[in-house]
Structure formats: structure tokens, C-alpha cells
Scaffold this active site. Structure first.
Site, PDB file in Angstrom:
ATOM      1  N   ARG A 132       3.810  -8.387  17.729  1.00  0.00           N
ATOM      2  CA  ARG A 132       4.619  -7.235  17.330  1.00  0.00           C
ATOM      3  C   ARG A 132       3.766  -5.975  17.419  1.00  0.00           C
ATOM      4  NH1 ARG A 132       6.065  -5.466  11.233  1.00  0.00           N
ATOM      5  NH2 ARG A 132       7.539  -3.776  11.713  1.00  0.00           N
TER       6      ARG A 132
ATOM      7  N   ASP B  20       0.937   5.179   1.814  1.00  0.00           N
ATOM      8  CA  ASP B  20       0.380   5.886   2.973  1.00  0.00           C
ATOM      9  C   ASP B  20      -0.175   7.233   2.536  1.00  0.00           C
ATOM     10  OD1 ASP B  20       1.204   3.837   4.602  1.00  0.00           O
ATOM     11  OD2 ASP B  20       3.088   4.816   5.163  1.00  0.00           O
TER      12      ASP B  20
ATOM     13  N   HIS C 221       4.879  -0.006  -0.043  1.00  0.00           N
ATOM     14  CA  HIS C 221       5.483  -0.932   0.912  1.00  0.00           C
ATOM     15  C   HIS C 221       4.464  -1.888   1.507  1.00  0.00           C
ATOM     16  CE1 HIS C 221       4.032   2.526   3.210  1.00  0.00           C
ATOM     17  NE2 HIS C 221       3.958   1.722   4.270  1.00  0.00           N
TER      18      HIS C 221
ATOM     19  N   HIS D  93       0.839  -1.197   0.000  1.00  0.00           N
ATOM     20  CA  HIS D  93       0.000   0.000   0.000  1.00  0.00           C
ATOM     21  C   HIS D  93       0.875   1.248   0.000  1.00  0.00           C
ATOM     22  CE1 HIS D  93       1.040  -0.732   4.202  1.00  0.00           C
ATOM     23  NE2 HIS D  93       0.926   0.588   4.391  1.00  0.00           N
TER      24      HIS D  93
END
Length: 754
Positions: free
Chosen positions: A745, A685, A735, A683
Site C-alpha cells: 500500500r 500529526d 489516529h 499518533h
């Protein structure tokens, strides 16, 4: 100041000479009479200064030090007597001084000596620290002779104790009109005549007695009395603080009366107004050339001590919800002082801080010689707790010091306790400040009504332009008290109690009333004071919300120790093109942010979530994550300030010519779990640039994870805990989030300048 008074030609007994502070001239009919007058200066070895001191207080010692500096000869009257002269603060008194003077001048006169006497350097339990000499006998005698009268009293603007006598005071052409009995100088025969009719009691008013003599024309003329109306000899400070400033010249320090442009020889802090800051300089105690000349006197050095360190009771006071209490206890533990010579008295009024007290004592309580805790369940008020803390030291025969420490104090100097003990003062505080403000834990002076007044030197002391150990009228928050003082001068069990004053003011008032000096030192850096304003306790880790109120403490707690090196050293890494990697958060910051989000618990995708599902809005599509947004925990304003203060400078360094206001639409913590959301598909940002901060550690807390930039086929597979990735959001840096294969995480993400 030879105890045998060899310079005195009069046949005065050695015992009398040895204790005198007054100037002696032989009687006119003596063969030794030299005819001293205005044209023939009085020899300085003929001056005798009389003072009354029933107890040797700190003020008395300061007075004696100033007298010795100028080689005055002193006679102390009333030494060892019980003070019966009354309480000056609440009613007139001082008759005991007149009685003592009367008996003394009669003895002096019987040996055919005529004496110029300075009187009123009087030391009782309540006014014992209020006089210093600013110059020597030669100047005093010269100015006295220039007046042309046989007795000269100090003068004041205020009439006391009987205001009805105002109209009977002679008018003066210029200067102060009313008599002050705190200081006067005259010849022995005249003084003998003046006090001959005294038949009063010790607690009757000396001021009223002398005033009635002065306002009676016949007596004033026969004794030859006048006032020092322009303060050439005496400076009374009560009602005149604005008239007096320090004068530094040629390595000397004087008090200058700016109203009359005079340099008084004797400075008297009469009534409720004491010497205040002037005594820190006069005579030659501190100058610009020498700095502090007395700071290293009478020290109690601990280095190389063969015996055990002094036993100290540390009184810890948590009176209100206070930020960074856990850090406060860390600093307490890090004080460089043997734990087996420390006892802890902990007063905690706040249920919110019980966890912090318990955690500290569980980890370290057994390392101290003793621990006493007063918890919120005992419902003890602040006044009682502080009195009880003092009493804990009083009753312990081994206790040598009580170290009072409020939880709002950020004590950065680990040597503080040792430094204070070595200064060897009765009560001493380390100077602490509030960053960017002139607030400190001391007052430089008192107003006429006993409240705060800014001294002439206050700002210079706070800002470190004048360094020393300063006698002050008020201290708070952190200070060391000798146990001997607690067992004698402050033996009362309620020294913090007052109907009208808060506990600190009541304590300092009682200390001043007992003639005990308080000091503050700024010879070293000690620390600062936290702001407790707007501190809320409705979160798990409330200190996270302190970036606005206590930015320095927030930074020390939550910003990585190497962050400051970014602007001066080449520590920013570039793992992929135009992707910058740098340290930003401490482990504690990461831990607290994760725990805060888990405590909140309303993750997107949870069917029980209270808020509507949010998504990452990319340039081409919406990509959902399991997350909690900063605004959901009311952290959005704090987060923007964090971005503006700590991320924006890095952005401007890495992308020269680009300036950001750190605005964001989305800021959130993402959680990746193998069985929940292990990864994030490719995607863009919706941002000019993105910040991605790793909140936990790969290999320890989770396996897998990381970020891949598809355009560059560049992956970051070992993100470092507390480090941030900064990269462009749109167009170039398409990314994806790589799969987390084990564990959980967490990352904190911000889309900046959407």
C-alpha cells in the site's frame, strides 16, 4: 466585365477588350469624343486596367476577385509566357512588363482609342500576390481627373534602384517624393509616348526606365507626368506600414493612410512588403457586420464522401526533449480520420523519447497504412528530416496532403485534420496558442526586412474577437500542405534550407517567393503549444515536474477529472467528523508517483539509504515510517505548488475563515508492506491539517489498510485510489494506520502549516 465589351464605343477588337483592365476613352478626333475633363466625369465603362500575369497564383486570384467585386474591366498581359523579368528581391527587373505594355498601348491607340490605364498590378512568380482594389472605378477616375495630369504614378518614400538619382527628383510640397512603378494611370496616347523608346531587355529595370523619364524635365512635361504623393490613388506599403490602418465604416473596409488622411483606391505590397493582413479585409472580405465572407468558398467537404478519404502523410517531428510525448501520441491516435488513409513519417532526434515512439507503434502501428521512422541513431538534422518528410509525400502518387505536426503541439480538437482538408487551401494551419500569452504559431505581418511584425488585427485574432481564415506570411509547428503544391511550386528538395534562417522561416520564405498563400484558421478551438523550456530528463516520469512550465497539461494529466466539480457540487464526502474525502489524482498520477519513488529506491529503514532516517514528529512522540520525502527527489517545490493550487481551495471551503499558504515541513510517500511496516501506531500529526492521498487500490493492489480516528472510533477501511483525506493534525484527530495484510500500500502524506 462583359467579354465583348459592348460599352466600349471604340472599334477595338473583341479579343483585346475581353482581356483588358484599363479605362478607355475615344480619341479626341473621333466623332464619339465627349470632351471628358475635370467637369465631365469619365464614364466608368471607359476604364481598362492592364496587368501582367505570367502565372495564375493565389495573389492573382485575389486581385481578380477584388476587381470583380468593383466591376473593373481587366486585360491580362503575358498570360502563359515564361517570366523573364528578373528577381525583384535581389536585383532590379521588370522590363518584360514594359515590353508587354508597349505592344498593348500601340494596338489600343491604332484603333483610335484613348485609354486611362492602371498598370503595375503585375504578377510574376515573385510579386504575384501584392495588389488589391479597395474601391471602384468611379472613385479612381474622379481622383485621377482631380490631379490634372495625363499620367499619374504611385509614390514612395524610398528611392530604388539607383539612389544616386535622389537629387534629380523634383521636390514636392507635401508627401512622397520618389516614383514607384508598381502602379500608374494615364491616357493611352501619353502612355504610348512614354514607352515608345523602350528597347531594353526583359530583365532590365522598369522602375529605372520610368524614373529616368520622370526626372528628365522635358519628358516629364511633354508626357505630363506627376506623382500621387499623398496616396489618394495608390498606396505602396514598402517603407510605409506604419502609415496604413484599416477603416471600418458602414459595412465597408478601406485602407486609410493616417499620415495624409487619404483613402487610396489601390493597395500595393511592393518589394519585400506584401499586402499582409490588409488583403484579409479588402474588399469586404471580412467586416464586423458579416464576419468572414469567403471562409466557406471552394470547400472540399468530406461528410457524405462516397469514395475513400484523401490519403494523408502525417509528419511527426520530435526535435528536442519534450514533455507529455506519450499524451501527444494518444491525441494523434484519437484524430477522427480513417487510419487506413494515414501514413506516418516519424522523425525522433531524442534518445529519451525512443520508448514513447516504440510503445505507440507497438500498440497501434499496424493500424496505419504505413509507417516510416527516422531515429536518433541516424543522426539526421531537422532541415533534412523536414525535406525528407515532404519528399515522402511527393513520391507517393496516392498522397494528397502532408500534415506537419511538431511534438510540442497539444492538438485537442480531434477533427483538426478533417477541418483543414475541408477548408481546401494550398497551405493551412490551425491556430494554436500558449495559455495566458499572445504567442501563436503564425505571424500577422512581416517587417520590411522580412521578419516578424505584429499586424493591426493580431491580438483580436488570437483572442477570438475576429474569427475567420486568414492569409498570413508565416506559420509553424502544425500545418497541412496540398501534395499538388509540393509537386509544383515547392518541388525543390531543400525548401527548409537557408544559411541565415531557421527551417520554419526558410520554408515560409520559399512559399511566399513562389506566390503560394499560407492561411491560419481560428474558426474552431484547436489546441495549444507546450513550453519545452527547463524540461529535464533525469527522472523516470519527467512530466511530473511540469506543473510550473505547463500547468494546463499537468492538470489534464494528473488531476482527477471530477476535481473541478468540488467547488460547484456537493461531492466532498465526510466519512468521519471533520474528515473530508475528495478526488484529487488521476490513476496515471498515482502510478507515476509510485514508480518514481520505487525508481529512486532509497526508502527509510533501508541500510543502503543515502539519507538519514526521517520520522513523523507528532505532538507527543516520534513515529517512524518507511518513506521517501518529496525533497529527496527534488519534488518539494512542485509539491507545494500542487498543495497551493489544488488543496488550499478545498481547505478554505471546508474550513471557512481559514486561509493557508500550503507551507509544509514534511511531505512524503509512505510504503506499507506486511513484512516491512504493515501499520502505524496511534499518533498526532505535527500540522494544522494533513493531506493523505491513496496512491493504489485496496482489493486490487493490497488487502487491509486504512485509517482509524480513535477519538471518534471512526475508520476508513476502503480508501479510493486518487482520493485525498483532509483532516486536522493536532489535538482532535488522534489516529492510526490500520494493518496492511497483503500486497503493498502507498500513500502520499503532507503535514501542512506545521
Amino acid at each position: 466585365m462583359d467579354p465583348d465589351c459592348p460599352a466600349c464605343p471604340c472599334p477595338t477588337p473583341k479579343a483585346l477588350c475581353a482581356a483588358v483592365i484599363c479605362t478607355a476613352l475615344c480619341h479626341p478626333f473621333s466623332p464619339l469624343w465627349n470632351g471628358f475633363n475635370l467637369f465631365h466625369p469619365i464614364p466608368t465603362n471607359k476604364l481598362l486596367v492592364l496587368t501582367v500575369a505570367t502565372t495564375e497564383t493565389d495573389g492573382f486570384k485575389r486581385f481578380i476577385r477584388s476587381a470583380r467585386h468593383f466591376n473593373y474591366t481587366i486585360k491580362v498581359l503575358g498570360r502563359g509566357e515564361k517570366w523573364r523579368g528578373g528577381d525583384y528581391m535581389s536585383m532590379p527587373g521588370g522590363g518584360q512588363k514594359v515590353r508587354l505594355l508597349k505592344s498593348t498601348v500601340f494596338v489600343i491607340h491604332s484603333f483610335l482609342c484613348q485609354c486611362v490605364s492602371v498598370m503595375g498590378t503585375v504578377f510574376s512568380p515573385r510579386c504575384s500576390y501584392d495588389v488589391v482594389f479597395a474601391s471602384g472605378p468611379k472613385e479612381l477616375l474622379k481622383k485621377f481627373q482631380q490631379v490634372g495630369h495625363k499620367v499619374v504614378f504611385s509614390a514612395e518614400n524610398l528611392i530604388w534602384p539607383d539612389r544616386h538619382l535622389e537629387d534629380k527628383h523634383p521636390h514636392v510640397r507635401e508627401g512622397k517624393r520618389f516614383l514607384g512603378s508598381g502602379g500608374f494611370i494615364g491616357y493611352a496616347p501619353n502612355l504610348k509616348t512614354m514607352v515608345a523608346d523602350w528597347t531594353g531587355k526583359d530583365n532590365e529595370s522598369d522602375q529605372l526606365f520610368y524614373t529616368k523619364i520622370y526626372i528628365t524635365p522635358e519628358k516629364r512635361k511633354s508626357i505630363n507626368i506627376t506623382l500621387d504623393s499623398k496616396c489618394r490613388l495608390f498606396q505602396n506599403l514598402y517603407g510605409a506600414l506604419d502609415e496604413v490602418v484599416l477603416k471600418f465604416e458602414d459595412g465597408r473596409v478601406r485602407a486609410r493612410n493616417v499620415m495624409y488622411d487619404t483613402l487610396p483606391v489601390i493597395v500595393h505590397g511592393n518589394g519585400p512588403t506584401k499586402i499582409n493582413y490588409l488583403g484579409n479585409y479588402i474588399p469586404q472580405t471580412w467586416t464586423f457586420e458579416t464576419g468572414c465572407t469567403v471562409c466557406d468558398e471552394d470547400q472540399r467537404l468530406l461528410s457524405g464522401l462516397k469514395s475513400e478519404y484523401p490519403l494523408v502523410v502525417i509528419g511527426i517531428f520530435i526535435q528536442q526533449p519534450t514533455p507529455f510525448v506519450s499524451v501527444f501520441f494518444e491525441r494523434l491516435f484519437n484524430l477522427k480520420y480513417p487510419k487506413d488513409r494515414l501514413k506516418l513519417f516519424i522523425y525522433n532526434h531524442e534518445p529519451h523519447h525512443e520508448q514513447h515512439v516504440h510503445s505507440f507503434l507497438e500498440d497501434h502501428g499496424t493500424e496505419y497504412r504505413g509507417v516510416k521512422v527516422i531515429g536518433p541513431e541516424e543522426d539526421m538534422d531537422s532541415v533534412t528530416s523536414r525535406n525528407l518528410g515532404f519528399d515522402t509525400c511527393r513520391q507517393d502518387i496516392d498522397c494528397e496532403y502532408f500534415f506537419s505536426l511538431d511534438a510540442e503541439v497539444v492538438l485537442k480538437n480531434t477533427d483538426t485534420l478533417r477541418i483543414l482538408i475541408e477548408q481546401n487551401r494550398p497551405i493551412i494551419a490551425p491556430m494554436i496558442t500558449r495559455p495566458g500569452k499572445l504567442w501563436t504559431n503564425f505571424w500577422g505581418a512581416l517587417s520590411a526586412d522580412g521578419y516578424y511584425a505584429r499586424s493591426e488585427d493580431y491580438v483580436d485574432i488570437v483572442q477570438g474577437r475576429r474569427v475567420g481564415v486568414w492569409n498570413v506570411p508565416y506559420i509553424s509547428s502544425v500545418y497541412l500542405v496540398k501534395a499538388t503544391v509540393l509537386r509544383t511550386d515547392l518541388a525543390a528538395e531543400d525548401v527548409f534550407h537557408s544559411e541565415a534562417l531557421d527551417p520554419d522561416m526558410a520554408f515560409c520564405r520559399n512559399v511566399r517567393d513562389q506566390g503560394v498563400f499560407m492561411f491560419v484558421t481560428n474558426r474552431q478551438e484547436f489546441g495549444r503549444m507546450l513550453s519545452t523550456e527547463n524540461y529535464k530528463t533525469n527522472h523516470l516520469h519527467n512530466d511530473l515536474w511540469q506543473l510550473f512550465e505547463n500547468p494546463l497539461d499537468w492538470e489534464e494529466r494528473y488531476i482527477h477529472e471530477n476535481y473541478s466539480r468540488i467547488m460547484t457540487e456537493d461531492i466532498v464526502e465526510t466519512p468521519c467528523p471533520d474528515v473530508y474525502w475528495f478526488p484529487i489524482f488521476t490513476d496515471i498520477a498515482c502510478k507515476h508517483l509510485i514508480e518514481e519513488m520505487e525508481n529512486y529506491g532509497q526508502w527509510s529503514g533501508d541500510p543502503n539509504r543515502r539519507h538519514s532516517t526521517c520520522t513523523i514528529q507528532g505532538g507527543y512522540e516520534n513515529v517512524p515510517t518507511i518513506d521517501i520525502h518529496m525533497n529527496q527527489i527534488d519534488f518539494d517545490k512542485d509539491w507545494q505548488k500542487f498543495l497551493l493550487d489544488y488543496v488550499a481551495p478545498i481547505t478554505e471551503k471546508m474550513f471557512p475563515g481559514y486561509y493557508t499558504q500550503a507551507l509544509f515541513d514534511l511531505a512524503f510517500v509512505v510504503r506499507y508492506k506486511p513484512d516491512e511496516q504493515p501499520s502505524l501506531r496511534p499518533h498526532h500529526d505535527a500540522s494544522t491539517f494533513t493531506i493523505n492521498i491513496a496512491l493504489n487500490q485496496v482489493g486490487t493492489d493490497f488487502q487491509g489498510g486504512g485509517c482509524r480516528f480513535l477519538r471518534y472510533d471512526c475508520s476508513i477501511t476502503a480508501p479510493r485510489k486518487g482520493w485525498a483525506l483532509l483532516h486536522p493534525g493536532r489535538l482532535t484527530h488522534y489516529h492510526e494506520g490500520l494493518p496492511t495484510t497483503e500486497g503493498v500500500r502507498y500513500i502520499a502524506v503532507s503535514f501542512v502549516d506545521p
